[in-house]
Design a protein around this motif. Structure first.
Motif, mmCIF file in Angstrom:
data_model
loop_
_atom_site.group_PDB
_atom_site.id
_atom_site.type_symbol
_atom_site.label_atom_id
_atom_site.label_comp_id
_atom_site.label_asym_id
_atom_site.label_seq_id
_atom_site.Cartn_x
_atom_site.Cartn_y
_atom_site.Cartn_z
ATOM 1 N N ALA A 72 -81.868 22.684 -27.558
ATOM 2 C CA ALA A 72 -82.509 22.340 -28.826
ATOM 3 C C ALA A 72 -83.737 23.233 -28.907
ATOM 4 O O ALA A 72 -84.563 23.241 -27.981
ATOM 5 C CB ALA A 72 -82.911 20.872 -28.869
ATOM 6 N N THR A 73 -83.847 24.021 -29.972
ATOM 7 C CA THR A 73 -84.904 25.025 -30.098
ATOM 8 C C THR A 73 -85.704 24.801 -31.375
ATOM 9 O O THR A 73 -85.122 24.683 -32.458
ATOM 10 C CB THR A 73 -84.298 26.443 -30.114
ATOM 11 N N ASN A 74 -87.019 24.744 -31.236
ATOM 12 C CA ASN A 74 -87.915 24.686 -32.388
ATOM 13 C C ASN A 74 -88.776 25.947 -32.338
ATOM 14 O O ASN A 74 -89.861 25.960 -31.768
ATOM 15 C CB ASN A 74 -88.783 23.428 -32.345
ATOM 16 N N GLY B 279 -88.935 23.552 -27.033
ATOM 17 C CA GLY B 279 -87.530 23.189 -27.036
ATOM 18 C C GLY B 279 -87.128 22.585 -25.711
ATOM 19 O O GLY B 279 -87.946 22.412 -24.802
ATOM 20 N N CYS B 280 -85.842 22.263 -25.593
ATOM 21 C CA CYS B 280 -85.321 21.710 -24.344
ATOM 22 C C CYS B 280 -83.911 22.242 -24.094
ATOM 23 O O CYS B 280 -83.219 22.673 -25.018
ATOM 24 C CB CYS B 280 -85.330 20.183 -24.351
ATOM 25 N N SER C 228 -87.390 20.928 -20.128
ATOM 26 C CA SER C 228 -88.034 20.747 -21.429
ATOM 27 C C SER C 228 -89.412 21.369 -21.477
ATOM 28 O O SER C 228 -90.113 21.469 -20.467
ATOM 29 C CB SER C 228 -88.150 19.251 -21.754
ATOM 30 N N ALA D 211 -87.491 13.836 -24.113
ATOM 31 C CA ALA D 211 -86.176 14.423 -24.374
ATOM 32 C C ALA D 211 -85.112 13.835 -23.457
ATOM 33 O O ALA D 211 -83.955 13.652 -23.864
ATOM 34 C CB ALA D 211 -86.244 15.939 -24.214
ATOM 35 N N PRO E 52 -90.802 18.459 -27.670
ATOM 36 C CA PRO E 52 -89.427 17.964 -27.694
ATOM 37 C C PRO E 52 -89.389 16.437 -27.678
ATOM 38 O O PRO E 52 -90.099 15.791 -26.907
ATOM 39 C CB PRO E 52 -88.826 18.554 -26.411
ATOM 40 N N THR E 53 -88.554 15.892 -28.530
ATOM 41 C CA THR E 53 -88.453 14.443 -28.696
ATOM 42 C C THR E 53 -87.144 13.919 -28.132
ATOM 43 O O THR E 53 -86.262 14.690 -27.725
ATOM 44 C CB THR E 53 -88.521 14.087 -30.184
ATOM 45 N N GLU F 254 -84.875 12.701 -29.907
ATOM 46 C CA GLU F 254 -83.835 13.195 -30.813
ATOM 47 C C GLU F 254 -83.422 14.621 -30.445
ATOM 48 O O GLU F 254 -82.240 14.970 -30.510
ATOM 49 C CB GLU F 254 -84.328 13.139 -32.258
ATOM 50 N N ASP F 255 -84.373 15.446 -30.033
ATOM 51 C CA ASP F 255 -84.027 16.790 -29.572
ATOM 52 C C ASP F 255 -83.108 16.730 -28.355
ATOM 53 O O ASP F 255 -82.120 17.470 -28.264
ATOM 54 C CB ASP F 255 -85.298 17.576 -29.217
ATOM 55 N N ALA G 46 -79.227 18.094 -28.254
ATOM 56 C CA ALA G 46 -78.809 19.088 -27.275
ATOM 57 C C ALA G 46 -77.669 18.567 -26.418
ATOM 58 O O ALA G 46 -76.709 19.298 -26.119
ATOM 59 C CB ALA G 46 -79.991 19.493 -26.399
#
Length: 327
Positions: free
Chosen positions: A21-23, A29-30, A73, A82, A124-125, A127-128, A132
């Motif tokens: 998961a990338t922001n 991200g994680c 993460s 995460a 990272p949450t 939800e992230d 992922a």
């Protein structure tokens, strides 16, 4: 069994799934590595400032014998959320340790400090982590993307002389094979020190001098010019995945051996400003001597660390190795 050239990523090892998961906007991200059938886990923590989850459970004397996922993460200690999302997604799919009244997924994880990149208020949450995990389990076995992705999104190296002399790093991967034995490694490289090629000793990324060329972090440290503005803001976190059949004690020994890859590829390493952590997940398909597994894992992890520095792209005001070479 796939041939040597077919195994390019841990996602192509039977029973192993992984995704990010990338922001990119926030610089975090994680990365999630999942063994839905369960793996034997081990861990080695050598850094002075770790942010981890469920590492005590992986000790050989503890009674839980299975590990379902490892989460790497960003977000510093906030990024541990995460792992909760990964556990929730695995439970939703009926995966986990059967405790009679429920299935409890066993999820270990570690975080790195990337709050100096992008937006420090975004981490990272759960939800992230959930997204992922779902992407890993629902995706194809294509090679895992590397560089500024997942846990590598906000990675930097060579920060001992301050952020203006640091460089961009990222997430790297390598897979090695000896006969039927496979060892793959995923590493998010956020080290205090310089990154070197473990095979040639070539310096890839690290602290810059006043002219913008590669300097030497150890010489900076010994020269007394250590002005890291924030302590405990570095960590290289990694996961080694192997198809070897190992006990928890053996997986722990492999993690300890593989941690030597940090010394092969990062200088200096395991400092008080690093939270270095190595996880091991063993799927149990192949019998192999522990020392052979450890040696192969060390090679894979050292090359994965170098790969993380080589595949990074310049971002958030930090120059990457590929752009430093071109300039």
């Amino acid at each position: 069994m796939p041939s040597d050239k077919d195994i390019q990523s841990v996602t192509q090892i039977p029973g192993v799934f992984a995704a990010h998961a990338t922001n990119a906007a926030a610089g975090t991200g994680c990365t999630v590595i999942v063994c839905p059938g369960g793996a034997t886990g081990g861990v080695d923590v050598r850094g002075g400032a770790p942010a981890t989850r469920e590492t005590d459970l992986l000790r050989p004397e503890e009674t839980v014998e299975v590990l379902h996922a490892v989460v790497l993460s960003g977000g510093s200690a906030f990024g541990l959320a995460a792992s909760c999302g990964v556990a929730e997604e695995l439970e939703r799919r009926g995966l986990g340790l059967d405790v009679g009244v429920a299935r409890v997924p066993i999820v270990s994880g570690a975080c790195l400090f990337d709050l100096a990149c992008g937006d420090p208020c975004v981490r990272p949450t759960a939800e992230d982590g959930r997204l992922a995990c779902a992407a890993a389990l629902d995706g194809e076995s294509a090679p895992l993307p590397r560089g500024n992705v997942g846990a590598g999104t906000g990675c930097t190296v060579g920060k001992l002389a301050g952020p203006e002399r640091a460089m961009k790093s990222g997430l790297g991967e390598d897979v090695e094979r000896a006969g039927e034995l496979i060892c793959g490694a995923v590493a998010a490289v956020n080290a205090c020190g310089d990154v070197r090629d473990p095979d040639t000793g070539e310096k890839i990324a690290g602290v810059l001098d006043a002219a913008g060329s590669l300097a030497d972090t150890t010489e900076v440290l010994l020269g007394g010019y250590a002005k890291m503005p924030l302590a405990r803001t570095n960590t290289t976190i990694s996961c080694v995945v192997t198809n070897a059949r190992l006990t928890k004690a053996q997986a722990t020994k492999v993690a300890q051996m593989a941690a030597d890859a940090y010394a092969h590829a990062i200088c200096p390493t395991h400092t008080t400003n690093d939270g270095d952590t190595v996880f091991v997940m063993a799927t149990g398909a192949v019998d192999a001597p522990v020392d052979v597994v450890g040696a192969l894992a060390t090679r894979a992890l050292g090359r994965a660390i170098a790969d993380g520095a080589r595949n990074a792209t310049s971002a958030y005001g930090y120059v990457a190795a590929r752009d430093l070479r071109s300039s």
